[in-house]
Structures are given as structure tokens and as C-alpha cells.
Design a protein around this motif. Structure first.
Motif, PDB file in Angstrom:
ATOM      1  N   MET A   1     -45.565 -24.172  38.090  1.00 36.34           N
ATOM      2  CA  MET A   1     -44.844 -23.129  38.814  1.00 36.34           C
ATOM      3  C   MET A   1     -44.465 -22.006  37.852  1.00 36.34           C
ATOM      4  SD  MET A   1     -41.204 -23.550  40.832  1.00 36.34           S
ATOM      5  CE  MET A   1     -40.252 -23.566  39.299  1.00 36.34           C
ATOM      6  N   LEU A   2     -44.451 -20.772  38.342  1.00 38.06           N
ATOM      7  CA  LEU A   2     -43.935 -19.646  37.572  1.00 38.06           C
ATOM      8  C   LEU A   2     -42.487 -19.377  37.981  1.00 38.06           C
ATOM      9  CD1 LEU A   2     -46.886 -17.071  37.680  1.00 38.06           C
ATOM     10  CD2 LEU A   2     -46.481 -18.922  36.051  1.00 38.06           C
ATOM     11  N   HIS A   3     -41.652 -19.139  36.988  1.00 37.30           N
ATOM     12  CA  HIS A   3     -40.250 -18.792  37.220  1.00 37.30           C
ATOM     13  C   HIS A   3     -40.063 -17.371  36.696  1.00 37.30           C
ATOM     14  CE1 HIS A   3     -35.802 -19.423  35.818  1.00 37.30           C
ATOM     15  NE2 HIS A   3     -35.882 -18.650  36.883  1.00 37.30           N
ATOM     16  N   VAL A   4     -39.877 -16.418  37.613  1.00 37.36           N
ATOM     17  CA  VAL A   4     -39.698 -15.014  37.239  1.00 37.36           C
ATOM     18  C   VAL A   4     -38.219 -14.670  37.400  1.00 37.36           C
ATOM     19  CG1 VAL A   4     -40.394 -12.639  37.684  1.00 37.36           C
ATOM     20  CG2 VAL A   4     -42.041 -14.496  38.007  1.00 37.36           C
ATOM     21  N   ARG A   5     -37.606 -14.237  36.304  1.00 39.45           N
ATOM     22  CA  ARG A   5     -36.160 -14.020  36.282  1.00 39.45           C
ATOM     23  C   ARG A   5     -35.801 -12.563  36.595  1.00 39.45           C
ATOM     24  NH1 ARG A   5     -37.469 -16.829  31.696  1.00 39.45           N
ATOM     25  NH2 ARG A   5     -37.153 -14.988  30.374  1.00 39.45           N
ATOM     26  N   GLY A   6     -34.562 -12.385  36.971  1.00 34.15           N
ATOM     27  CA  GLY A   6     -34.088 -11.057  37.314  1.00 34.15           C
ATOM     28  C   GLY A   6     -34.090 -10.088  36.146  1.00 34.15           C
ATOM     29  N   ASP A   7     -34.086 -10.604  34.899  1.00 31.93           N
ATOM     30  CA  ASP A   7     -34.110  -9.722  33.729  1.00 31.93           C
ATOM     31  C   ASP A   7     -35.526  -9.301  33.346  1.00 31.93           C
ATOM     32  OD1 ASP A   7     -35.196 -12.012  32.624  1.00 31.93           O
ATOM     33  OD2 ASP A   7     -33.561 -12.387  31.216  1.00 31.93           O
ATOM     34  N   GLY A   8     -36.514  -9.720  34.150  1.00 26.62           N
ATOM     35  CA  GLY A   8     -37.894  -9.346  33.877  1.00 26.62           C
ATOM     36  C   GLY A   8     -38.681 -10.376  33.106  1.00 26.62           C
ATOM     37  N   GLY A   9     -38.016 -11.351  32.545  1.00 20.65           N
ATOM     38  CA  GLY A   9     -38.720 -12.406  31.830  1.00 20.65           C
ATOM     39  C   GLY A   9     -39.299 -13.436  32.784  1.00 20.65           C
ATOM     40  N   TRP A  10     -40.220 -14.255  32.273  1.00 26.23           N
ATOM     41  CA  TRP A  10     -40.798 -15.300  33.107  1.00 26.23           C
ATOM     42  C   TRP A  10     -41.283 -16.441  32.219  1.00 26.23           C
ATOM     43  CZ3 TRP A  10     -46.005 -16.660  32.644  1.00 26.23           C
ATOM     44  CH2 TRP A  10     -46.811 -15.778  31.918  1.00 26.23           C
ATOM     45  N   ASP A  11     -41.404 -17.595  32.822  1.00 27.75           N
ATOM     46  CA  ASP A  11     -41.942 -18.748  32.105  1.00 27.75           C
ATOM     47  C   ASP A  11     -42.633 -19.667  33.106  1.00 27.75           C
ATOM     48  OD1 ASP A  11     -39.576 -19.431  33.357  1.00 27.75           O
ATOM     49  OD2 ASP A  11     -38.941 -20.822  31.800  1.00 27.75           O
ATOM     50  N   VAL A  12     -43.323 -20.677  32.567  1.00 30.82           N
ATOM     51  CA  VAL A  12     -43.987 -21.656  33.421  1.00 30.82           C
ATOM     52  C   VAL A  12     -43.168 -22.942  33.404  1.00 30.82           C
ATOM     53  CG1 VAL A  12     -46.273 -20.669  33.107  1.00 30.82           C
ATOM     54  CG2 VAL A  12     -45.486 -22.460  31.550  1.00 30.82           C
ATOM     55  N   VAL A  13     -43.160 -23.639  34.528  1.00 32.16           N
ATOM     56  CA  VAL A  13     -42.370 -24.860  34.681  1.00 32.16           C
ATOM     57  C   VAL A  13     -43.288 -25.972  35.173  1.00 32.16           C
ATOM     58  CG1 VAL A  13     -40.395 -25.943  35.809  1.00 32.16           C
ATOM     59  CG2 VAL A  13     -40.353 -23.492  35.312  1.00 32.16           C
ATOM     60  N   GLY A  14     -43.316 -27.072  34.452  1.00 36.64           N
ATOM     61  CA  GLY A  14     -44.065 -28.225  34.930  1.00 36.64           C
ATOM     62  C   GLY A  14     -45.422 -28.407  34.297  1.00 36.64           C
ATOM     63  N   GLU A  15     -45.623 -27.893  33.089  1.00 41.49           N
ATOM     64  CA  GLU A  15     -46.890 -28.108  32.412  1.00 41.49           C
ATOM     65  C   GLU A  15     -46.991 -29.566  31.940  1.00 41.49           C
ATOM     66  OE1 GLU A  15     -48.673 -24.380  30.252  1.00 41.49           O
ATOM     67  OE2 GLU A  15     -46.649 -24.758  29.516  1.00 41.49           O
ATOM     68  N   GLY A  16     -48.205 -30.044  31.830  1.00 43.53           N
ATOM     69  CA  GLY A  16     -48.439 -31.362  31.250  1.00 43.53           C
ATOM     70  C   GLY A  16     -48.009 -32.520  32.116  1.00 43.53           C
ATOM     71  N   MET A  17     -47.994 -32.354  33.434  1.00 39.98           N
ATOM     72  CA  MET A  17     -47.609 -33.449  34.314  1.00 39.98           C
ATOM     73  C   MET A  17     -48.796 -34.385  34.547  1.00 39.98           C
ATOM     74  SD  MET A  17     -44.975 -31.777  37.043  1.00 39.98           S
ATOM     75  CE  MET A  17     -43.513 -30.927  36.491  1.00 39.98           C
ATOM     76  N   ARG A  18     -48.627 -35.344  35.443  1.00 43.10           N
ATOM     77  CA  ARG A  18     -49.601 -36.390  35.665  1.00 43.10           C
ATOM     78  C   ARG A  18     -50.921 -35.850  36.219  1.00 43.10           C
ATOM     79  NH1 ARG A  18     -48.939 -40.361  40.226  1.00 43.10           N
ATOM     80  NH2 ARG A  18     -51.127 -39.865  40.381  1.00 43.10           N
ATOM     81  N   PRO A  19     -52.003 -36.642  36.083  1.00 46.30           N
ATOM     82  CA  PRO A  19     -53.305 -36.203  36.597  1.00 46.30           C
ATOM     83  C   PRO A  19     -53.300 -36.067  38.113  1.00 46.30           C
ATOM     84  CG  PRO A  19     -53.545 -38.037  35.048  1.00 46.30           C
ATOM     85  CD  PRO A  19     -52.083 -37.913  35.359  1.00 46.30           C
ATOM     86  N   ALA A  20     -54.434 -35.573  38.646  1.00 45.37           N
ATOM     87  CA  ALA A  20     -54.578 -35.392  40.087  1.00 45.37           C
ATOM     88  C   ALA A  20     -54.443 -36.719  40.823  1.00 45.37           C
ATOM     89  CB  ALA A  20     -55.934 -34.751  40.387  1.00 45.37           C
ATOM     90  N   LEU A  21     -54.260 -36.648  42.139  1.00 42.34           N
ATOM     91  CA  LEU A  21     -54.063 -37.847  42.948  1.00 42.34           C
ATOM     92  C   LEU A  21     -55.270 -38.783  42.851  1.00 42.34           C
ATOM     93  CD1 LEU A  21     -52.552 -36.264  46.202  1.00 42.34           C
ATOM     94  CD2 LEU A  21     -51.325 -37.266  44.261  1.00 42.34           C
ATOM     95  N   GLY A  22     -54.966 -40.068  42.896  1.00 42.72           N
ATOM     96  CA  GLY A  22     -56.008 -41.074  42.881  1.00 42.72           C
ATOM     97  C   GLY A  22     -56.133 -41.849  41.593  1.00 42.72           C
ATOM     98  N   PHE A  23     -55.363 -41.461  40.561  1.00 44.30           N
ATOM     99  CA  PHE A  23     -55.467 -42.124  39.257  1.00 44.30           C
ATOM    100  C   PHE A  23     -54.336 -43.114  38.992  1.00 44.30           C
ATOM    101  CE2 PHE A  23     -58.125 -38.429  38.673  1.00 44.30           C
ATOM    102  CZ  PHE A  23     -59.204 -38.954  37.969  1.00 44.30           C
ATOM    103  N   HIS A  24     -53.357 -43.173  39.888  1.00 46.29           N
ATOM    104  CA  HIS A  24     -52.274 -44.151  39.799  1.00 46.29           C
ATOM    105  C   HIS A  24     -51.585 -44.129  38.438  1.00 46.29           C
ATOM    106  CE1 HIS A  24     -49.855 -47.428  41.147  1.00 46.29           C
ATOM    107  NE2 HIS A  24     -50.297 -48.271  40.226  1.00 46.29           N
ATOM    108  N   VAL A  25     -51.187 -42.945  38.026  1.00 48.75           N
ATOM    109  CA  VAL A  25     -50.427 -42.785  36.786  1.00 48.75           C
ATOM    110  C   VAL A  25     -48.977 -42.527  37.173  1.00 48.75           C
ATOM    111  CG1 VAL A  25     -50.150 -41.449  34.677  1.00 48.75           C
ATOM    112  CG2 VAL A  25     -52.432 -41.868  35.602  1.00 48.75           C
ATOM    113  N   ASP A  26     -48.092 -43.426  36.773  1.00 48.21           N
ATOM    114  CA  ASP A  26     -46.691 -43.294  37.162  1.00 48.21           C
ATOM    115  C   ASP A  26     -46.031 -42.093  36.488  1.00 48.21           C
ATOM    116  OD1 ASP A  26     -46.754 -45.528  38.779  1.00 48.21           O
ATOM    117  OD2 ASP A  26     -46.209 -46.892  37.160  1.00 48.21           O
TER     118      ASP A  26
END
Length: 266
Positions: free
Chosen positions: A145-170
Motif C-alpha cells: 500500500m502507498l501512504h501519502v501524507r498531508g505534508d507531501g511525503g509518502w512511503d510504502v506499507v507492507g513490503e516483504g509479506m507472505r507469498p501469493a495464495l496457495g502456498f500455506h505460509v503462516d
């Protein structure tokens, strides 16, 4: 020869129309008026209508006043993938109403996907907002997800999470993030930012820049602007949702809930 070509073209146009209609029916006609969060969302098809895919978005207004936002992407194109999308969207919507955390939604959806033909390798992102300034997010194989702030800055949220569905990684815990009231939270499928001739980072920066440049406009208008910019050279279908948390509900929210739907961008 001309009659044969004309018949072929007519068949292709008819098939494309059926796919578009099915896609439209399986996506939300409107989003619930959650009251505490301004929301805009939209879907755009691939430039080839016969390659419509299984991207979707959804918004759930829970009885406990938590808001759940979802964007997902079924791998591939065509009638089968659109059908799988409809099943996964329904399953995710139901799970979002009863699971306490976004990673529970993703974990249960993973089990569903492993038993449902064509659902493996689907990506999904689930965000829960509870009226505080801390959100929770879980994803499987999905762009962050992108988080765009009122001060003009932005960052990404949620990098490096689990693989796509079907791999049963908790996934033990959801990622928690903080935001300010009136910040913009941007969820999207990879068709928005993936191009053969450009880097992922460059496209993400472009999306973030457009959102930042139009920060004061409505979420629905920003969605249209971003999708209009991306569709000209798109190589895949794309779904986009933008939220602006308000963290309070209007006094007449519950009276408006059934007859004042949130705008969905076309």
C-alpha cells in the motif's frame, strides 16, 4: 472473405461484451457509505477486451465499526479467471466480517484458494481501520500500500509479506502502520505499475506523485486521474482504491447507510 472477417469481428465483439458485463456484475456497483472514511475505487480493463482479468476491490463496514478494504488479483485472463475472482471476492467479503485481524482473513482465504481450482497464485491485500490512527495490514503476494501524507511525503506499507495464495505460509501478525486523519491510503493491483519498459519503482513514484499533486481533490476524482494516466500503456487490468480516513462518523451515518452509496470511479 469480407463476410467471414465481419462475422469473426462480430463474434469477438460479442464475447468482449459478455466478459465486460460479467466483470461489471461481479464488482461492487457501489461501496458502503462507511462515514468515517472517504473512499474512491475503480477498475479498468486491459486494452484488449478479450483479456479481461480477475482484479477486484471491495469495502466492508463491520458491525463493530471497523472498516476493511480489499484489493485482489487473480492470475490470468478470461472467463474462468473472472469466475474465480467472483468466488474469491465473496469469500474475502464474508471473512472480513468475522475475522478479527487482516492476517486471519488472508490465512483463511489461503485455505479456500488451495481447494479452489484456478485460485492459487492469487494476490490480495487487506487493510483494517478501527477509528484510531493505527491501521493493520496483511497481504499475500500483493504490491504494498502507498501512504501519502498531508505534508507531501509518502512511503510504502507492507513490503516483504507472505507469498501469493496457495502456498500455506503462516503470517503471525499483521503489519501495523500509523497515519494522520486526512492522509491518503492507496491500494492497487500490479497492473497499475508493472510495464515491460519501465521499472516498478518508477511507476510507483508516478502514482504517488499524481496522488500527491491532487491531494485536495476527492478520492473518486483521484482514482479517475490515476487510472486515466495508467490505461494508455497498460498491459494488464487494474484495480485501485484510495481511502482518506476521517476517524469519525457523521451523526446521520446509519440513516444514510442504505441509500447514499460511495462513488465508484468508472
Amino acid at each position: 472473405m469480407s463476410r467471414s472477417v465481419s462475422a469473426t469481428d462480430s463474434t469477438a465483439a460479442s464475447e468482449a461484451q459478455r466478459l465486460r458485463e460479467l466483470q461489471r456484475l461481479l464488482l461492487p456497483a457501489s461501496l458502503p457509505p462507511v462515514g468515517c472514511t472517504e473512499v474512491g475505487a475503480g477498475y479498468r480493463s486491459h486494452n484488449d477486451d478479450l483479456r479481461l482479468g480477475g482484479d477486484w476491490y471491495d469495502l466492508v463496514d463491520r458491525p463493530d465499526d471497523q472498516v476493511v478494504a480489499i484489493v485482489g488479483d487473480v492470475v490470468g485472463h478470461g472467463l474462468g479467471q473472472i469466475g474465480v475472482m467472483g468466488q474469491l471476492r465473496a469469500a474475502t467479503n464474508a471473512l472480513s466480517r468475522c475475522c478479527a485481524e487482516p492476517h486471519d482473513v488472508v490465512a483463511h482465504l489461503d485455505g479456500f484458494a488451495r481447494d479452489f481450482p484456478g485460485a492459487s497464485m492469487t494476490s490480495v491485500i487487506v487493510v483494517m481501520l478501527d477509528g484510531t490512527t493505527t491501521g493493520r495490514i496483511a497481504a499475500a503476494g500483493h504490491p504494498p500500500m502507498l501512504h501519502v501524507r498531508g505534508d507531501g511525503g509518502w512511503d510504502v506499507v507492507g513490503e516483504g509479506m507472505r507469498p501469493a495464495l496457495g502456498f500455506h505460509v503462516d503470517l503471525a501478525e499483521p503489519v501495523r502502520f500509523t497515519y494522520a486523519v486526512d492522509d491518503l491510503l492507496v491500494l492497487f493491483s500490479d497492473g497499475l505499475v508493472e510495464r515491460r519498459d519501465g521499472s516498478w519503482d518508477t511507476r510507483v513514484e508516478r502514482v504517488a506523485g499524481l496522488v500527491r499533486d491532487h491531494f485536495e481533490e476527492s478520492c473518486a476524482d483521484i482514482v479517475r486521474i490515476v487510472l486515466d494516466d495508467a490505461v494508455a500503456d497498460s498491459e494488464d487490468d487494474m484495480a485501485l482504491m484510495i481511502m482518506r480516513p476521517r476517524n469519525h462518523r457523521a451523526p446521520d451515518h446509519f440513516l444514510r447507510r442504505l441509500d447514499d452509496p460511495v462513488v465508484v470511479a468508472s
